[in-house]
Design a protein around this motif. Sequence first.
Motif, PDB file in Angstrom:
ATOM      1  N   ASP A 312     -17.480 -84.731  20.067  1.00  0.00           N
ATOM      2  CA  ASP A 312     -17.631 -83.523  20.874  1.00  0.00           C
ATOM      3  C   ASP A 312     -19.062 -83.000  20.760  1.00  0.00           C
ATOM      4  N   ARG A 313     -19.251 -81.814  21.313  1.00  0.00           N
ATOM      5  CA  ARG A 313     -20.597 -81.259  21.343  1.00  0.00           C
ATOM      6  C   ARG A 313     -21.149 -81.007  19.946  1.00  0.00           C
ATOM      7  N   ARG A 314     -20.289 -80.646  18.996  1.00  0.00           N
ATOM      8  CA  ARG A 314     -20.746 -80.396  17.635  1.00  0.00           C
ATOM      9  C   ARG A 314     -21.389 -81.634  17.029  1.00  0.00           C
ATOM     10  N   HIS A 315     -20.782 -82.809  17.303  1.00  0.00           N
ATOM     11  CA  HIS A 315     -21.335 -84.042  16.747  1.00  0.00           C
ATOM     12  C   HIS A 315     -22.720 -84.350  17.342  1.00  0.00           C
ATOM     13  N   ILE A 316     -22.825 -84.134  18.670  1.00  0.00           N
ATOM     14  CA  ILE A 316     -24.124 -84.416  19.311  1.00  0.00           C
ATOM     15  C   ILE A 316     -25.195 -83.463  18.783  1.00  0.00           C
ATOM     16  N   ARG A 317     -24.837 -82.173  18.667  1.00  0.00           N
ATOM     17  CA  ARG A 317     -25.813 -81.222  18.097  1.00  0.00           C
ATOM     18  C   ARG A 317     -26.185 -81.616  16.676  1.00  0.00           C
ATOM     19  N   ALA A 318     -25.187 -82.036  15.896  1.00  0.00           N
ATOM     20  CA  ALA A 318     -25.457 -82.412  14.510  1.00  0.00           C
ATOM     21  C   ALA A 318     -26.388 -83.619  14.431  1.00  0.00           C
ATOM     22  N   ALA A 387     -31.187 -79.944  20.806  1.00  0.00           N
ATOM     23  CA  ALA A 387     -29.802 -80.243  20.409  1.00  0.00           C
ATOM     24  C   ALA A 387     -28.808 -79.550  21.318  1.00  0.00           C
ATOM     25  N   VAL A 388     -29.068 -78.282  21.630  1.00  0.00           N
ATOM     26  CA  VAL A 388     -28.161 -77.536  22.521  1.00  0.00           C
ATOM     27  C   VAL A 388     -28.179 -78.147  23.919  1.00  0.00           C
ATOM     28  N   THR A 389     -29.368 -78.512  24.410  1.00  0.00           N
ATOM     29  CA  THR A 389     -29.471 -79.103  25.749  1.00  0.00           C
ATOM     30  C   THR A 389     -28.734 -80.432  25.812  1.00  0.00           C
ATOM     31  N   ALA A 390     -28.913 -81.276  24.796  1.00  0.00           N
ATOM     32  CA  ALA A 390     -28.244 -82.577  24.797  1.00  0.00           C
ATOM     33  C   ALA A 390     -26.733 -82.431  24.719  1.00  0.00           C
ATOM     34  N   SER A 391     -26.240 -81.448  23.975  1.00  0.00           N
ATOM     35  CA  SER A 391     -24.795 -81.274  23.824  1.00  0.00           C
ATOM     36  C   SER A 391     -24.132 -80.786  25.105  1.00  0.00           C
ATOM     37  N   ARG A 392     -24.903 -80.148  25.992  1.00  0.00           N
ATOM     38  CA  ARG A 392     -24.329 -79.618  27.230  1.00  0.00           C
ATOM     39  C   ARG A 392     -24.214 -80.661  28.325  1.00  0.00           C
ATOM     40  N   GLN A 393     -24.873 -81.807  28.159  1.00  0.00           N
ATOM     41  CA  GLN A 393     -24.778 -82.854  29.177  1.00  0.00           C
ATOM     42  C   GLN A 393     -23.405 -83.507  29.137  1.00  0.00           C
TER      43      GLN A 393
END
Length: 918
Positions: A312-318, A387-393
């Motif tokens: 999920d988005r948490r993993h991508i941000r991490a 990180a926030v931008t990448a997680s929103r894609q």
Amino acid sequence: MIALPIVGVSAADLTLRSAELSTEQKLERVLGAADAKLTTGWVTGPLYQQPDGSDYAPVGGYENYHASSRTEDPNVLAAALPAGARSLKDSIGHAKVHTTHGLLDTQLRELDTHSPLVKGLLTLDRGRLPEKAGEVIATQSFLTDSGYFVGSTVTPRGSTASYKVVGAYELPDALKLSQLIAVPGSLLEPLEKTLTAAGNPGLRPEHSYLVKVGRDGFTWNMMKETNAKGVLVTSRAVWLDPPADSEVPLYRQESKNAYGSSSSMQATELAILATVVGLAMLEICLLAGPAFAVGARRSRRQLGLVGANGGDRRHIRAIVLSGGLVIGAASAVIGTVIGVALTFGLRPVLEAQIGSRFGDFDIRPLELLGIGLLAVLTGLLAAIAPAVTASRQTVLASLTGRRGVRRASRVLPVIGLVAIGGGVSIALFGTVSQMGSVVVAGGSALAELGIVALTPVLVGLFGRIGRWLPLSPRLALRDAVRNRGRTAPAVAAVLAAVAGTVAIATFQHSDDLQRRHEYVATLPFGTGLAQVTENSGHKEVPAVRQALARELPLAVRADVDRLVVGKPGCDSWSDEPGCGRAEIITPKDQRCPLWEAENGPASFTTEQQRTLRNDWRCEEDRLGVAVSTVVADEKLLTVLGVGDPAAAAALKSGKAVSFDKKIVKDGKVTLRLVTDNKAASALAEKNQDPPGEDKVLAAYQAPATAKGYGLHLVLPPATAKTAGLTTAPFGSYFTLDGKASSEQRQKLDGTLDTMGVETEVSIEEGYKANNSLVMLALAVFAGLVTIGAAGIATGLAQADAEADLKTLAAVGAPPRVRRTLSGFQCGVVALMGVVLGSAAGILPAVGLRLTARREAQSLYETGIAQGHIGKSELAPYVPISVPWETLGGLLVLVPLGAALLAALVTKSSGALARRAAG
């Protein structure tokens, strides 16, 4: 981008900590192995001092102290030595020493270097210590400047003896000092006797004593007893264990704040430090953030696969944040290691630069750890936005490589406008507040952050000019506008660097104009004065004049004589018996009452003082010369730039010419021939005129526009002879036909030195700014940062737009298009940053100058209100001026240089690649 600032910060921390001496190390360099050092100050009589000896004041304060009543007793130091103490005399004087190049101003010292009390004061590099008369040791700085070496023979000017250099040493606290040390009684005393016998001024050496007392050292009570004898003390025991402020008489007589840094100054220093650290972190984040963003976009397929497999988005941000964390940690380690190694390797260079040896190579692990954590934190902060931008894609967009369309934030520009308005208001408020500089700095920083927040919008506005540009710059500008996520931070980073440079350059340029306005010329521009000191005799003056005409391109030379009273060989202020002077007597009704009263200005009320300060009788001449009354013809008026025909006619007709209207009454001036200087000085203390023979002469008062440059009265030669005045050649005023070169000045100095006469030659060259090098350094620094930031942005643009560049190559674009496009991409970023930074940098400079103007005006008005100055005094001039040359260089040269550099380092062609599968 992160490691490089860490290198600088860690190296700066090590340098500052290593250069900062401990108390014991400071004491060793001042006291050696002694317990205390006894010296005399410029005041005589009982005094109070600070415990560390850094400052002092006469008992009762300066209000009750008259400097003219001071008497120098050469035995006062010896009389103040504690009974039973071991002592070592240290004597220091100054003289010129003959070298292989000419003459060098050198400090001469007599000290028993074999004494155990000297340990720590100096370090012997090579050779040996002097053991007998005729031997000296020299600092390495003296040997370098003089061209001598260990084994050479040196001769002080005027000395009949020569000295062999038997060793080289250094003073740990003064590496750049030229000094010679001889055994006691072998250097200063013989040279002083020789000079005195030849009629030249003596060395007047300064003496001090190193003292070793009992087990308890030189205590605070002993210091107070010694102060009562008029002697200053630097004590090891008191430095290590200072008394409470309540036990220090100086602090009871005057506030301690008068002798230390105020809390406002400390607050200012902390504010400046916090601002520098904050701006450094901001700049790193601005440059590193786009790099993380580009890296995240290039890794979007891998990130998409994480999402496709259940992440999920948490993993991508991490994942992205972990990359920032790892890069920050690696940068911290690499930067710290390089900083330590660099400081260690450059230690000799750093010590030579600051002119002092380090105490120790002081590595403080906690401080280096804090600097390293700063790098980790910076890396983490720089990765947050990507990180926030990448997680929103979406997963589909990440796997297909589609970026999608993001709307620009509407909140950020509003925040930026509010920050700019608030920052400007705070900065302007700081110009009238007590914490002026701190408030101005804070408001300027807030306004600059507001401009940073507005940068994306401003970049979009720049993009509108692309329609009028050729193909390559239009593509570069549109690419910058389309990819504001990487363009805006790079522009903001350039903005931050340029804003600081413009602020400092504007402040220094304005300060330079102020100093130029306050500069007082000693003579008209291009005019000089060659004067032979009075006690050197007058027989050599004709030869000095001939040398002047031979070595310099003279246009007009006006020879002047001085008046002589008393026996030959006396100067005008000598206290020797038989020495006198010619003194101008000011009529009593034209004297300033402030100085005629028994208690001086204190005899009048504040209102009376204020009134008298504006009285023409109390106007003071801002210049002073060795001889205020000279004998000369009308050529002197030509040299001084006096264009009044009546003054020249008066000299020709036998009248004296006065430049001071206080001394002329009814067209007459009175010269009194005083035969005893010592008695006259004693009477002057009581505001009484000295006795003597008066000579009343006809005088012409020159207009106020005519400047005497320190001269009060010019007598025609015929009038001086008719009045029975004795004269002696003094020197010459002259104007130059052009400018004297360095070679001509050196030849003249060499010729005068061979005559063995003390001659001072000064040429008025006008005000010289001392900040041109600073301006150049600031411009170079801003250029490097700007080119670096723009280069980083260009590299990111190339990495981000690699597919577009390959497409250009595939459709047949010429190879030079790629190079031209890269150059314009870099130049566009640099130009936008320089333009915005120049505008942002004006605010803090204007705020600081307005603060300085308010403080100067307040001091001026306070001085008038308290009667300390008159309205005739120059009102403070605190201009605000923009250095257009520096600004023009930044606006034109820096973007142009960035564009050319980017174009040169970019390959003209890139390898073609297969089209990615759809």
